[in-house]
Design an enzyme around this catalytic site. Structure first.
Site, PDB file in Angstrom:
ATOM      1  N   LYS A 180      -5.283   3.163   1.072  1.00 23.03           N
ATOM      2  CA  LYS A 180      -4.722   2.481   2.247  1.00 23.03           C
ATOM      3  C   LYS A 180      -4.992   3.269   3.522  1.00 23.03           C
ATOM      4  CE  LYS A 180      -0.739   3.024   0.410  1.00 23.03           C
ATOM      5  NZ  LYS A 180       0.689   3.068   0.010  1.00 23.03           N
ATOM      6  N   THR A 213       7.493   0.238  10.649  1.00 25.17           N
ATOM      7  CA  THR A 213       6.552   0.357   9.522  1.00 25.17           C
ATOM      8  C   THR A 213       7.207   1.054   8.329  1.00 25.17           C
ATOM      9  OG1 THR A 213       5.736   2.420  10.492  1.00 25.17           O
ATOM     10  CG2 THR A 213       4.474   0.413  10.969  1.00 25.17           C
ATOM     11  N   GLY A 215       8.575   1.625   4.923  1.00 21.15           N
ATOM     12  CA  GLY A 215       8.492   0.881   3.656  1.00 21.15           C
ATOM     13  C   GLY A 215       7.266   0.010   3.491  1.00 21.15           C
ATOM     14  N   THR A 216       6.253   0.168   4.358  1.00 20.19           N
ATOM     15  CA  THR A 216       5.058  -0.696   4.210  1.00 20.19           C
ATOM     16  C   THR A 216       4.345  -0.433   2.883  1.00 20.19           C
ATOM     17  OG1 THR A 216       3.884   0.897   5.601  1.00 20.19           O
ATOM     18  CG2 THR A 216       4.502  -1.180   6.632  1.00 20.19           C
ATOM     19  N   GLY A 217       4.278   0.853   2.482  1.00 21.24           N
ATOM     20  CA  GLY A 217       3.586   1.176   1.226  1.00 21.24           C
ATOM     21  C   GLY A 217       4.325   0.600   0.021  1.00 21.24           C
ATOM     22  N   CYS A 218       5.667   0.721   0.039  1.00 20.88           N
ATOM     23  CA  CYS A 218       6.481   0.163  -1.060  1.00 20.88           C
ATOM     24  C   CYS A 218       6.285  -1.348  -1.123  1.00 20.88           C
ATOM     25  CB  CYS A 218       7.963   0.446  -0.825  1.00 20.88           C
ATOM     26  SG  CYS A 218       8.370   2.190  -0.617  1.00 20.88           S
TER      27      CYS A 218
HETATM   28  N1  LIG Z   1       0.809  -0.934  12.101  1.00 27.26           N
HETATM   29  C1  LIG Z   1       0.234  -1.547  11.063  1.00 27.26           C
HETATM   30  N2  LIG Z   1      -0.432  -2.702  11.234  1.00 27.26           N
HETATM   31  C2  LIG Z   1      -1.013  -3.348  10.229  1.00 27.26           C
HETATM   32  N3  LIG Z   1      -0.998  -2.900   8.958  1.00 27.26           N
HETATM   33  C3  LIG Z   1      -0.366  -1.752   8.702  1.00 27.26           C
HETATM   34  C4  LIG Z   1       0.278  -1.009   9.728  1.00 27.26           C
HETATM   35  N4  LIG Z   1       0.844   0.103   9.188  1.00 27.26           N
HETATM   36  C5  LIG Z   1       0.574   0.035   7.870  1.00 27.26           C
HETATM   37  N5  LIG Z   1      -0.169  -1.058   7.580  1.00 27.26           N
HETATM   38  C6  LIG Z   1      -0.628  -1.460   6.259  1.00 27.26           C
HETATM   39  O1  LIG Z   1       0.436  -1.196   5.354  1.00 27.26           O
HETATM   40  C7  LIG Z   1      -0.084  -0.668   4.148  1.00 27.26           C
HETATM   41  C8  LIG Z   1       0.581   0.660   3.841  1.00 27.26           C
HETATM   42  O2  LIG Z   1       0.319   1.529   4.889  1.00 27.26           O
HETATM   43  P1  LIG Z   1       0.135   3.103   4.838  1.00 27.26           P
HETATM   44  O3  LIG Z   1       0.829   3.585   6.072  1.00 27.26           O
HETATM   45  O4  LIG Z   1      -1.299   3.443   4.715  1.00 27.26           O
HETATM   46  O5  LIG Z   1       0.890   3.563   3.516  1.00 27.26           O
HETATM   47  P2  LIG Z   1       2.311   4.249   3.266  1.00 27.26           P
HETATM   48  O6  LIG Z   1       3.367   3.324   3.824  1.00 27.26           O
HETATM   49  O7  LIG Z   1       2.342   4.386   1.788  1.00 27.26           O
HETATM   50  O8  LIG Z   1       2.278   5.566   3.975  1.00 27.26           O
HETATM   51  C9  LIG Z   1      -1.592  -0.572   4.312  1.00 27.26           C
HETATM   52  O9  LIG Z   1      -2.175  -1.701   3.711  1.00 27.26           O
HETATM   53  C10 LIG Z   1      -1.813  -0.630   5.780  1.00 27.26           C
HETATM   54  O10 LIG Z   1      -3.044  -1.283   6.024  1.00 27.26           O
HETATM   55  C1  LIG Z   2      13.109   5.679  -2.203  1.00 29.24           C
HETATM   56  C2  LIG Z   2      11.895   5.718  -1.354  1.00 29.24           C
HETATM   57  N1  LIG Z   2      10.677   5.495  -1.914  1.00 29.24           N
HETATM   58  C3  LIG Z   2       9.568   5.535  -1.157  1.00 29.24           C
HETATM   59  C4  LIG Z   2       9.640   5.792   0.202  1.00 29.24           C
HETATM   60  C5  LIG Z   2       8.410   5.844   1.039  1.00 29.24           C
HETATM   61  O1  LIG Z   2       8.172   4.629   1.565  1.00 29.24           O
HETATM   62  P1  LIG Z   2       6.726   4.210   2.123  1.00 29.24           P
HETATM   63  O2  LIG Z   2       6.591   2.769   1.993  1.00 29.24           O
HETATM   64  O3  LIG Z   2       5.649   5.025   1.497  1.00 29.24           O
HETATM   65  O4  LIG Z   2       6.707   4.639   3.612  1.00 29.24           O
HETATM   66  P2  LIG Z   2       7.737   5.271   4.578  1.00 29.24           P
HETATM   67  O5  LIG Z   2       8.999   4.552   4.471  1.00 29.24           O
HETATM   68  O6  LIG Z   2       7.814   6.716   4.240  1.00 29.24           O
HETATM   69  O7  LIG Z   2       7.076   5.018   5.898  1.00 29.24           O
HETATM   70  C6  LIG Z   2      10.908   5.986   0.758  1.00 29.24           C
HETATM   71  N2  LIG Z   2      11.061   6.235   2.071  1.00 29.24           N
HETATM   72  N3  LIG Z   2      12.017   5.951  -0.038  1.00 29.24           N
END
Ligand SMILES: Nc1ncnc2c1ncn2[C@@H]1O[C@H](COP(=O)(O)OP(=O)(O)O)[C@@H](O)[C@H]1O
Ligand SMILES: Cc1ncc(COP(=O)(O)OP(=O)(O)O)c(N)n1
Length: 309
Positions: A180, A213, A215-218
């Site tokens: 990602k 943003t 929790g986007t990864g979750c």
């Molecule tokens: N500001 C944003 N605009 C559009 N897509 C986003 C944005 N931030 C994150 N994403 C999307 O959300 C997903 C998770 O983002 P990322 O930040 O790389 O992971 P994590 O939340 O695990 O750190 C990816 O598919 C990324 O493309």
């Molecule tokens: C309980 C718990 N699990 C995972 C995360 C991390 O969330 P993620 O979607 O990777 O991104 P951020 O929230 O760190 O931006 C979390 N915070 N809590």
């Protein structure tokens, strides 16, 4: 004839503020039309400003939760998020090897965006060597991908470097890698999907300008898991095969049954859902103390509000 919805499972920690972890996963599972179940690995005090404390759940009790869910329900697809410790990583590996998790997505959660560690340092090696090989899909962000390769691997700065790292992570044994690119700063966000049949797909979408943003990864890994559960059951039913095999879904069988085209479709659908959820919540201001807060995405974006019950 009996029917049932697709069943999904999240193995993860909590977020009482509702944006990440188990809470984001269950909302996403529901929004993507599956029946969500959970195995909770840690209770986490956190909100839109970050994590303040982690209270790990005993390994024994996590094992009991697995027994409760897997001894009773035919799970179609599972995702893991925060695992916290080496012991819990090993437990999840053992449960995955039993073949009852269905399609298995591993979101290798290590450090929250706020900087708090969600995986102990001595567990990283167990993730690299034991968890990755039992995953059908892993969804690392840029720093996680680098750390999963080695302690001194630099974060990918270009799309070419992302493709290269996705390929090297595949060599560690997962069925597919979604690397990602959300942590970059370009106007476009690029995510790379590399599958073990040698295909590499690029998904590109505009970066949403927002602080929300958390929790986007979750949310993304839960949405992909739900999509695979739904599409997998639809395909099995269309092919006239048993949508509900009595026998556990062995690893090779679940990878072969899903295939890289279905996975590509699932990832595309999940990214579209996440883009709608990000856009819908882009202007939200939820925190009583908005300065520096990272709010959640709108998991309910597709559920019409203000409609009479
Ligand atoms: N500001 C944003 N605009 C559009 N897509 C986003 C944005 N931030 C994150 N994403 C999307 O959300 C997903 C998770 O983002 P990322 O930040 O790389 O992971 P994590 O939340 O695990 O750190 C990816 O598919 C990324 O493309
Ligand atoms: C309980 C718990 N699990 C995972 C995360 C991390 O969330 P993620 O979607 O990777 O991104 P951020 O929230 O760190 O931006 C979390 N915070 N809590």
């Amino acid at each position: 004839m009996t029917t049932r919805p697709p069943i999904t499972l999240s193995i993860a920690g909590t977020d009482p503020s509702g944006g990440a972890g188990i809470h984001a996963d269950l909302k996403t599972f529901t929004a993507r039309k599956t029946m969500g179940t959970t195995v909770i690995t840690a209770l986490v005090a956190q909100n839109t400003h970050g994590v303040s404390r982690v209270y790990p759940v005993d390994v024994d009790f996590v094992a009991d939760q697995f027994d409760s869910v897997l001894g009773d329900l035919p799970v179609d697809a599972t995702k893991s998020g925060m695992l916290g410790s080496r012991d819990l990583v090993e437990l999840v590996v053992a449960r995955a090897a039993e073949g009852r998790l269905g399609f298995f997505t591993v979101d290798p959660v290590m450090i929250a965006t706020s900087g708090h560690r969600l995986l102990e340092t001595d567990a990283v090696d167990a993730v690299r060597t034991h968890l990755l090989p039992v995953a059908d899909l892993i969804t690392p962000n840029l720093p996680e991908a680098a750390l999963l390769i080695s302690d001194d691997e630099p974060e990918a700065q270009t799309t070419e470097a992302m493709r290269d790292q996705a390929g090297r992570l595949l060599e560690r044994g997962p069925g597919a890698v979604l690397l990602k690119g959300g942590h970059g700063s370009d106007d476009e966000v690029i995510d790379i999907l590399a599958t073990s049949d040698g295909q590499v797909r690029e998904f590109t979408h505009p970066r949403v300008t927002t602080m929300n943003t958390h929790g986007t990864g979750c949310t993304l890994s839960a949405a992909i898991t739900a999509e695979v559960a739904v599409l997998g059951r639809e395909r099995a039913a269309a092919a006239g095969g048993p949508a509900d095999p009595a026998a556990p879904t062995g690893k090779d069988r679940s990878r072969a049954a899903i295939g890289s085209d279905l996975l590509g479709e699932a990832v595309g659908n999940a990214l579209d859902f996440l883009a709608r959820a990000l856009n819908s919540a882009a202007d939200w201001q939820l925190s009583l103390d908005p300065e520096g807060a990272h709010g959640p995405v709108d998991h309910q974006v597709d559920i019409v509000r203000d409609r009479p019950a």
